[in-house]
Scaffold this active site. Structure first.
Site, PDB file in Angstrom:
ATOM      1  N   TYR A   2      -6.156 -22.682  11.307  1.00  0.00           N
ATOM      2  CA  TYR A   2      -7.551 -22.727  11.767  1.00  0.00           C
ATOM      3  C   TYR A   2      -8.071 -24.165  11.767  1.00  0.00           C
ATOM      4  O   TYR A   2      -9.133 -24.429  12.308  1.00  0.00           O
ATOM      5  CB  TYR A   2      -8.428 -21.842  10.865  1.00  0.00           C
ATOM      6  CG  TYR A   2      -8.055 -20.377  10.953  1.00  0.00           C
ATOM      7  CD1 TYR A   2      -8.679 -19.537  11.878  1.00  0.00           C
ATOM      8  CD2 TYR A   2      -7.064 -19.821  10.140  1.00  0.00           C
ATOM      9  CE1 TYR A   2      -8.328 -18.203  11.989  1.00  0.00           C
ATOM     10  CE2 TYR A   2      -6.709 -18.486  10.235  1.00  0.00           C
ATOM     11  CZ  TYR A   2      -7.341 -17.682  11.163  1.00  0.00           C
ATOM     12  OH  TYR A   2      -6.991 -16.363  11.269  1.00  0.00           O
ATOM     13  N   ARG A  26      -1.067  -1.860   3.794  1.00  0.00           N
ATOM     14  CA  ARG A  26       0.047  -2.220   4.678  1.00  0.00           C
ATOM     15  C   ARG A  26       1.336  -2.458   3.916  1.00  0.00           C
ATOM     16  O   ARG A  26       2.275  -3.048   4.449  1.00  0.00           O
ATOM     17  CB  ARG A  26      -0.328  -3.467   5.494  1.00  0.00           C
ATOM     18  CG  ARG A  26      -1.501  -3.183   6.379  1.00  0.00           C
ATOM     19  CD  ARG A  26      -1.656  -4.177   7.501  1.00  0.00           C
ATOM     20  NE  ARG A  26      -2.748  -3.688   8.327  1.00  0.00           N
ATOM     21  CZ  ARG A  26      -3.712  -4.422   8.857  1.00  0.00           C
ATOM     22  NH1 ARG A  26      -3.690  -5.724   8.709  1.00  0.00           N
ATOM     23  NH2 ARG A  26      -4.665  -3.877   9.557  1.00  0.00           N
ATOM     24  N   ARG A  35      -9.283 -10.049   8.646  1.00  0.00           N
ATOM     25  CA  ARG A  35      -9.531  -8.620   8.889  1.00  0.00           C
ATOM     26  C   ARG A  35     -11.003  -8.354   9.127  1.00  0.00           C
ATOM     27  O   ARG A  35     -11.365  -7.489   9.915  1.00  0.00           O
ATOM     28  CB  ARG A  35      -9.007  -7.787   7.721  1.00  0.00           C
ATOM     29  CG  ARG A  35      -7.487  -7.788   7.680  1.00  0.00           C
ATOM     30  CD  ARG A  35      -6.958  -6.894   6.583  1.00  0.00           C
ATOM     31  NE  ARG A  35      -5.520  -7.043   6.476  1.00  0.00           N
ATOM     32  CZ  ARG A  35      -4.784  -6.488   5.528  1.00  0.00           C
ATOM     33  NH1 ARG A  35      -5.375  -5.739   4.598  1.00  0.00           N
ATOM     34  NH2 ARG A  35      -3.481  -6.663   5.499  1.00  0.00           N
ATOM     35  N   CYS A  84      -2.985  -3.286  15.190  1.00  0.00           N
ATOM     36  CA  CYS A  84      -4.076  -3.100  14.219  1.00  0.00           C
ATOM     37  C   CYS A  84      -5.456  -3.477  14.751  1.00  0.00           C
ATOM     38  O   CYS A  84      -6.464  -2.945  14.283  1.00  0.00           O
ATOM     39  CB  CYS A  84      -3.779  -3.825  12.914  1.00  0.00           C
ATOM     40  SG  CYS A  84      -3.462  -5.592  13.101  1.00  0.00           S
ATOM     41  N   LYS A 105       6.664 -11.607   6.897  1.00  0.00           N
ATOM     42  CA  LYS A 105       5.222 -11.419   6.768  1.00  0.00           C
ATOM     43  C   LYS A 105       4.946 -10.601   5.517  1.00  0.00           C
ATOM     44  O   LYS A 105       5.368  -9.449   5.401  1.00  0.00           O
ATOM     45  CB  LYS A 105       4.700 -10.697   8.000  1.00  0.00           C
ATOM     46  CG  LYS A 105       3.202 -10.443   7.917  1.00  0.00           C
ATOM     47  CD  LYS A 105       2.688  -9.970   9.236  1.00  0.00           C
ATOM     48  CE  LYS A 105       1.232  -9.628   9.139  1.00  0.00           C
ATOM     49  NZ  LYS A 105       0.746  -9.068  10.387  1.00  0.00           N
ATOM     50  N   CYS A 150       0.337  -6.708  18.301  1.00  0.00           N
ATOM     51  CA  CYS A 150       0.221  -5.752  17.195  1.00  0.00           C
ATOM     52  C   CYS A 150      -0.761  -4.668  17.585  1.00  0.00           C
ATOM     53  O   CYS A 150      -1.496  -4.802  18.567  1.00  0.00           O
ATOM     54  CB  CYS A 150      -0.243  -6.449  15.915  1.00  0.00           C
ATOM     55  SG  CYS A 150       0.160  -5.466  14.456  1.00  0.00           S
ATOM     56  N   LYS A 176       4.544 -16.107   7.054  1.00  0.00           N
ATOM     57  CA  LYS A 176       3.102 -15.871   6.909  1.00  0.00           C
ATOM     58  C   LYS A 176       2.815 -15.127   5.623  1.00  0.00           C
ATOM     59  O   LYS A 176       3.472 -14.117   5.391  1.00  0.00           O
ATOM     60  CB  LYS A 176       2.664 -15.041   8.118  1.00  0.00           C
ATOM     61  CG  LYS A 176       1.219 -14.589   8.118  1.00  0.00           C
ATOM     62  CD  LYS A 176       0.952 -13.810   9.383  1.00  0.00           C
ATOM     63  CE  LYS A 176      -0.443 -13.229   9.383  1.00  0.00           C
ATOM     64  NZ  LYS A 176      -0.713 -12.466  10.577  1.00  0.00           N
ATOM     65  N   GLU A 215      15.266  -9.728   6.861  1.00  0.00           N
ATOM     66  CA  GLU A 215      14.408  -9.461   8.033  1.00  0.00           C
ATOM     67  C   GLU A 215      14.574 -10.562   9.088  1.00  0.00           C
ATOM     68  O   GLU A 215      14.610 -10.298  10.281  1.00  0.00           O
ATOM     69  CB  GLU A 215      12.931  -9.399   7.613  1.00  0.00           C
ATOM     70  CG  GLU A 215      12.588  -8.255   6.681  1.00  0.00           C
ATOM     71  CD  GLU A 215      12.249  -6.978   7.428  1.00  0.00           C
ATOM     72  OE1 GLU A 215      12.245  -6.984   8.673  1.00  0.00           O
ATOM     73  OE2 GLU A 215      12.005  -5.958   6.742  1.00  0.00           O
ATOM     74  N   SER A 245      -6.073 -17.046   7.162  1.00  0.00           N
ATOM     75  CA  SER A 245      -7.523 -17.164   6.995  1.00  0.00           C
ATOM     76  C   SER A 245      -7.947 -17.444   5.559  1.00  0.00           C
ATOM     77  O   SER A 245      -8.844 -18.252   5.320  1.00  0.00           O
ATOM     78  CB  SER A 245      -8.201 -15.897   7.517  1.00  0.00           C
ATOM     79  OG  SER A 245      -7.709 -14.746   6.852  1.00  0.00           O
ATOM     80  N   CYS A 294      -0.999  -1.160  11.760  1.00  0.00           N
ATOM     81  CA  CYS A 294      -0.257  -1.953  12.739  1.00  0.00           C
ATOM     82  C   CYS A 294       0.663  -1.119  13.630  1.00  0.00           C
ATOM     83  O   CYS A 294       1.328  -1.654  14.521  1.00  0.00           O
ATOM     84  CB  CYS A 294       0.540  -3.041  12.024  1.00  0.00           C
ATOM     85  SG  CYS A 294      -0.499  -4.186  11.099  1.00  0.00           S
TER      86      CYS A 294
HETATM   87  C1  PBG Z   1      -1.761  -8.122  11.455  1.00  0.00           C
HETATM   88  C2  PBG Z   1      -2.406  -9.461  11.328  1.00  0.00           C
HETATM   89  C3  PBG Z   1      -2.744 -10.062  10.118  1.00  0.00           C
HETATM   90  C4  PBG Z   1      -3.378 -11.250  10.418  1.00  0.00           C
HETATM   91  C5  PBG Z   1      -3.369 -11.395  11.787  1.00  0.00           C
HETATM   92  N1  PBG Z   1      -2.762 -10.267  12.340  1.00  0.00           N
HETATM   93  C6  PBG Z   1      -2.433  -9.609   8.755  1.00  0.00           C
HETATM   94  C7  PBG Z   1      -3.007  -8.329   8.309  1.00  0.00           C
HETATM   95  O1  PBG Z   1      -4.209  -8.065   8.543  1.00  0.00           O
HETATM   96  O2  PBG Z   1      -2.269  -7.560   7.680  1.00  0.00           O
HETATM   97  C8  PBG Z   1      -3.959 -12.183   9.423  1.00  0.00           C
HETATM   98  C9  PBG Z   1      -4.138 -13.587   9.874  1.00  0.00           C
HETATM   99  C10 PBG Z   1      -5.021 -14.407   9.035  1.00  0.00           C
HETATM  100  O3  PBG Z   1      -5.368 -14.058   7.882  1.00  0.00           O
HETATM  101  O4  PBG Z   1      -5.384 -15.482   9.526  1.00  0.00           O
HETATM  102  N2  PBG Z   1      -1.008  -7.937  12.575  1.00  0.00           N
HETATM  103 ZN    ZN Z   2      -1.197  -5.680  12.734  1.00  0.00          ZN
END
Ligand code: PBG
Ligand code: ZN
Length: 279
Positions: free
Chosen positions: A268, A172, A160, A73, A150, A71, A203, A188, A229, A81
């Site tokens: 995690y 986003r 983030r 981002c 997603k 990605c 996700k 998708e 997370s 992203c």
């Molecule tokens: C974006 C990305 C995200 C996460 C990992 N890569 C989502 C986002 O910020 O929109 C989140 C993963 C997490 O919360 O553990 N490519």
């Molecule tokens: Zn991203």
């Protein structure tokens, strides 16, 4: 986030070793570059953190499956992203211009030795662009795990902060899915399968178990679910306050994801849960 930190390649190797010892089958890598810019150019730096980490893992722990997150981002200074059309930071992403950069990043991960690349950007056409770039360069056996379903989720907050990837402006919702939609997720998913995805990621996981179950039953493809997370942080926080039993809630949350149909889970809790399953 409790128990979660940015690590150097050496520290990551120690974490991965502990994970492998506990019985975890694979790891996914996210990179934090030294510098960020408008096009996220550190994302395809052959000497970047992810590329170096993949090489180190393949050398030191050859049996563990190495997945890389693909990605922009974490690499863009605006935190979106994809690259932005007009540079004004309102989140108006230039889908087609981003595809080429994602393909370059994925190819650099494959060259370093990644087993699986996992595009998480949600641009249209990225699986096809990445598949073509990999095949052209002799990496036809590098698999693509597509984050096809997603959602635009508030559960990503702690990640983030850890990855310093909060969008500077806008949000986003232009490219991530609306939480109320399930048919859109399936569209998708089928589009990504048609483009060459080998496995599908849903996700977040816990609040979207119906999507996990639908993807499994309607496609028959390998399904991964990402316990993100915020899902992890809530369990940790409530357990720290003594409101819930950490280990039991952790295992029950993972069991629910598994019961819904996930073939594998990104979490995690991986090392802790694997250790408990082993014990
Ligand atoms: C974006 C990305 C995200 C996460 C990992 N890569 C989502 C986002 O910020 O929109 C989140 C993963 C997490 O919360 O553990 N490519
Ligand atoms: Zn991203």
């Amino acid at each position: 986030m409790p128990g979660v930190a940015q690590t150097s390649v050496d520290e990551m190797l120690r974490d991965a070793e502990a994970a492998a010892k506990a019985g975890v089958g694979g790891v996914i890598l996210f990179g934090i570059p030294e510098t960020k810019d408008a096009t996220g150019s550190e994302g395809w730096n052959e000497k970047g953190a992810v590329q170096e980490a993949v090489r180190a893992l393949k050398k030191e722990l050859p049996d563990i499956v190495v997945i890389t997150d693909v990605c922009m981002c974490e690499y863009t200074d605006h935190g979106h992203c994809g690259i932005l059309r007009d540079g004004d930071g309102d989140g108006d992403v230039d889908n087609d211009a981003t595809l080429e950069l994602l393909a370059k990043s994925a190819l650099s991960h494959a060259r370093a030795g990644a087993d699986i690349v996992a595009p998480s950007d949600m641009m249209d056409g990225r699986v096809q662009a990445i598949r073509a770039a990999l095949d052209d360069d002799g990496f036809s056996s590098t698999a693509i795990l597509s984050y096809a379903a997603k959602y635009a989720s508030a559960y990503y907050g702690p990640f983030r902060e850890a990855a310093e990837s909060t969008p500077k402006s806008g949000d986003r919702r232009g490219y991530q899915m609306d939480a109320g939609n399930s048919d859109e997720a399936m569209r998708e998913v089928f589009a990504d399968i048609a483009e060459g995805a080998d496995a599908i990621m849903v996700k977040p996981a816990g609040p979207y178990l119906d999507i996990v179950a639908r993807v499994k039953s309607e496609t028959g493809y390998p399904v991964a679910a990402y316990q993100v997370s915020g899902e992890y942080a809530m369990i940790c926080a409530a357990a720290e306050r003594g409101w819930i039993d950490r280990e039991r809630v952790m295992m029950e949350s993972l069991l629910g994801i598994r019961r819904a149909g996930a073939d594998f889970i990104l979490t995690y809790f991986a090392t802790e849960a694997a250790g408990m399953l082993k014990g």
